[in-house]
Design an enzyme around this catalytic site. Structure first.
Site, PDB file in Angstrom:
ATOM      1  N   ASP B 159     -77.720  19.189 -20.148  1.00  0.00           N
ATOM      2  CA  ASP B 159     -77.777  19.578 -21.472  1.00  0.00           C
ATOM      3  C   ASP B 159     -78.043  21.215 -21.721  1.00  0.00           C
ATOM      4  O   ASP B 159     -79.862  20.615 -21.563  1.00  0.00           O
ATOM      5  CB  ASP B 159     -78.282  18.354 -22.633  1.00  0.00           C
ATOM      6  CG  ASP B 159     -76.546  17.327 -22.889  1.00  0.00           C
ATOM      7  OD1 ASP B 159     -76.299  16.955 -22.021  1.00  0.00           O
ATOM      8  OD2 ASP B 159     -76.984  17.264 -23.888  1.00  0.00           O
ATOM      9  N   LYS B 222     -71.484  22.335 -26.937  1.00  0.00           N
ATOM     10  CA  LYS B 222     -72.084  21.800 -27.340  1.00  0.00           C
ATOM     11  C   LYS B 222     -72.546  22.349 -28.954  1.00  0.00           C
ATOM     12  O   LYS B 222     -73.122  23.589 -28.960  1.00  0.00           O
ATOM     13  CB  LYS B 222     -72.960  20.704 -26.788  1.00  0.00           C
ATOM     14  CG  LYS B 222     -74.233  19.406 -27.589  1.00  0.00           C
ATOM     15  CD  LYS B 222     -75.543  18.871 -27.073  1.00  0.00           C
ATOM     16  CE  LYS B 222     -76.421  18.438 -27.363  1.00  0.00           C
ATOM     17  NZ  LYS B 222     -77.118  17.877 -26.385  1.00  0.00           N
ATOM     18  N   LYS B 258     -69.252  18.252 -27.810  1.00  0.00           N
ATOM     19  CA  LYS B 258     -69.781  17.530 -27.837  1.00  0.00           C
ATOM     20  C   LYS B 258     -70.356  18.304 -28.982  1.00  0.00           C
ATOM     21  O   LYS B 258     -71.576  18.760 -29.316  1.00  0.00           O
ATOM     22  CB  LYS B 258     -70.857  17.373 -26.346  1.00  0.00           C
ATOM     23  CG  LYS B 258     -71.862  16.804 -27.826  1.00  0.00           C
ATOM     24  CD  LYS B 258     -72.651  16.310 -25.714  1.00  0.00           C
ATOM     25  CE  LYS B 258     -74.230  15.459 -26.900  1.00  0.00           C
ATOM     26  NZ  LYS B 258     -75.218  15.120 -25.810  1.00  0.00           N
TER      27      LYS B 258
END
Lengths: 309, 322
Positions: B159, B222, B258
């Site tokens: 991430d 995300k 996400k």
């Protein structure tokens, strides 16, 4: 008719009391509350008083969540502080004595004088329980003599979230008599108000909201007792339930539901005549929702010279 | 390992020229249709009113559990805490073995090895934040070293955060090149690119960032780090979902989404799933393409599952509080 007489009085919208706020029922439902059959008043008996909110199981769930949030702060407050807050509630009640007298007279069909006596008794009852907050530990706790070099101390602790099915007949004095002992000892309460006489309970919420009782410590739901109480009895996050206002059949059903997570249950009075709420309450209700914590602590007197015992 | 046709290859041929220069990239990103904020928020709110009950609710709850990236990103994280979180990821509800596993456990790079050890053989992925999370303010070399360290420790997913300072200053190509570099360093690991939507100030910027991330080879886009005031909201997640839908229509490449931070209740999670189904489509209703970055959400989902199973409301005494 004069101009002043033509004024329309403003009707009150009674609402639930959940988490220190006054929401309507999540379901949007209300039900009609009428005066007791024997009540006097201009329009006679059985007249319409107000529409009370008819709480649903989701309102009950929200009330339990609010009560759970309040437990830590309220049970963690000093007993002295809880007492001061409860005295404050009594002061606020005293200031609205006239309003409660009228509401109780309508709800229970009493004369003004008898209704005022009920309200006075309710205020006195509240003061009485307020005084108990920092004294109950001396009565329910103990220093236990044990055969070893330990201090052994038992101290009462609040049970947690307590669901209270309020008495059906005594709308204010009965309510205060079951609610005050629950919160005096540091529990948070979810109250199911008397089904046919919920208005004094909903008005009591206004007093609680303005007297330093933290939001969520007391939550008041009105509606069908047989609809709300089973949700509370089955709720896994309710620690105890007071069945005072449930009839024998409902009480049995609730006790069965409560058994699944080992809730502490206070059964309704077995006396067919009901409870005399004006009588001296004793400490039974104060100690009903307490758990005993016992601590063993070494005395420190065990040394090379042997035990002090 | 065969790669899905995203990512490492860079933008597909049809969009190859838009990243040729800073000017071309800016023209492309500013040429994207503007977002109507009022319409967007109304759409997100309207989709949040769908009533999902009984069997559909049970399906949604299980799906949501399986989509969670169970996250702990605190300065106070210890190996013990990560191990207990991993145990929870493997068996979210020990009283009900039919509960699905979560998708991944998300930790800081220095704890990725602990998580990888605790999750070995379980099928739960190890996700590690990297690239100077959460601010993203470090030299590129440091970010790449951070990424490599996470991979070496056993992370399956990375991430990364974008450099919001560069993005907001309009240096789009710089952000693009950084994502490309991390993409290459990440190799076969799935790369999630965090935009920190709460710092991008407009929905137009969120849409531009989404396309920038996808062009640079993100496997997931995300919303947030969970470290700022505004995290995932239905509206900003809707922008991301529209972007992945349009990107697949334009290029044939599917990218995951996400939302992270601030999703705490089962009710919220179900609302997001409705958004996914109605915007991107049911191809995204799978934990390969949609994830929730969350920690406390899992407990609420488990309590709701217990409520559905037993008919009685559950409470925090019946789930592990981490």
């Amino acid at each position: 008719m004069s101009q002043a007489d033509a004024r329309l009085s403003v009707l009150k919208t009674y609402k639930l009391y959940v988490g220190g706020k006054f929401p309507r029922s999540e379901s949007g439902r209300v039900y009609e509350v009428t005066a007791a059959k024997s009540a006097g008043g201009a329009a006679g008996r059985g007249r319409w008083l107000a529409n009370a909110p008819r709480a649903s199981r989701k309102d009950a769930r929200d009330a339990v969540a609010a009560a759970r949030k309040a437990v830590a702060g309220w049970s963690g407050a000093t007993a002295y502080n809880r007492g001061q807050v409860l005295y404050r509630v009594a002061e606020m009640l005293q200031g609205r004595r006239e309003q409660y007298t009228a509401e109780v007279a309508d709800a229970e069909g009493l004369s003004k004088a008898k209704s005022a006596a009920q309200v006075d008794a309710a205020i006195d009852r509240w003061v009485w329980y307020a005084g108990w907050t920092d004294k109950v530990a001396q009565v329910a706790g103990a220093g236990n003599p044990v055969a070893g070099p330990y201090f052994n101390l038992s101290a009462p602790e609040p049970t947690g979230v307590v669901a209270v099915v309020a008495p059906q007949e005594s709308a204010l004095l009965g309510l205060v008599s079951v609610l005050a002992p629950v919160i005096a000892t540091g529990n948070a309460a979810v109250v199911v108000a008397a089904e046919e006489r919920p208005l004094p309970a909903l008005s009591l919420a206004e007093v609680l909201a303005t007297s330093d009782v933290p939001g969520g410590v007391v939550n008041v739901l009105s509606g069908r007792t047989a609809e709300i109480a089973p949700t509370l009895a089955a709720h896994q996050d309710v620690n105890a339930i007071d069945l005072t206002g449930a009839d024998a059949e409902l009480a049995r059903e609730l006790e069965v539901a409560a058994a699944d997570n080992l809730k502490r249950v206070l059964r309704p009075s077995a006396d067919p005549g009901g409870t005399d709420w004006t009588a001296d309450p004793g400490t039974g209700r104060l100690t009903a929702f307490l758990e005993t914590k016992t601590v063993w602590h070494p005395t420190g007197s065990l040394g090379v010279a042997g035990s002090a015992y | 390992m065969p790669r899905i046709p995203t990512a490492a290859a860079g933008p597909p041929a049809s969009l190859a020229d838009v990243t040729a220069s800073d000017g071309a990239l800016r023209r492309f990103l500013h040429g994207l249709p503007g977002v109507d904020p009022v319409g967007l928020e109304a759409r997100a709110a309207a989709l949040g009113t769908r009533s999902i009950k009984t069997t559909a609710k049970a399906y949604a709850l299980d799906l949501a559990v399986s989509m969670i990236d169970l996250t702990t990103l605190e300065g106070a994280d210890t190996p013990g805490k990560v191990r207990s979180l991993c145990a929870k990821a493997r068996t979210p509800d020990p009283t009900d073995r039919t509960t699905p596993q979560v998708a991944a456990v998300c930790v800081y790079p220095d704890l990725a090895a602990t998580a990888a050890g605790a999750l070995a053989g379980s099928g739960v992925q190890v996700a590690s934040v990297a690239t100077a999370f959460p601010s993203g303010r470090a030299a590129l070399e440091v970010k790449l070293a951070d990424t490599r360290a996470a991979l070496a420790a056993g992370a399956d997913e990375i991430d990364m955060v974008i450099d919001r300072g560069a993005f907001l200053a309009g240096r789009y190509l710089e952000v693009y090149e950084q994502i490309r570099a991390v993409r290459e360093a990440a190799g076969t690991a799935r790369l999630k690119v965090i935009f920190e939507t709460g710092e991008l100030s407009t929905y137009d910027n969120i849409r531009r960032a989404s396309w920038l991330g996808m062009l640079a080879g993100a496997d997931f886009i995300k919303t947030s780090t969970g470290k700022v005031g505004v995290n995932a909201t239905p509206a900003n997640t809707l922008v991301l979902l529209e972007a992945v839908r349009d990107y697949r229509a334009a290029t044939g490449v599917q990218v995951g989404v996400k939302p992270a931070g601030g999703i705490r209740t089962a009710k919220d999670a179900v609302k997001f799933l409705v958004l996914v189904n109605e915007t991107a489509g049911d191809d995204w209703l799978d934990n390969r393409w949609f994830r929730f970055g969350a920690s406390s959400l899992l407990n609420d989902l488990l309590m709701q599952r217990q409520k559905l199973r037993t008919g009685r409301y559950s409470g925090p005494d019946y789930v592990t509080v981490d």
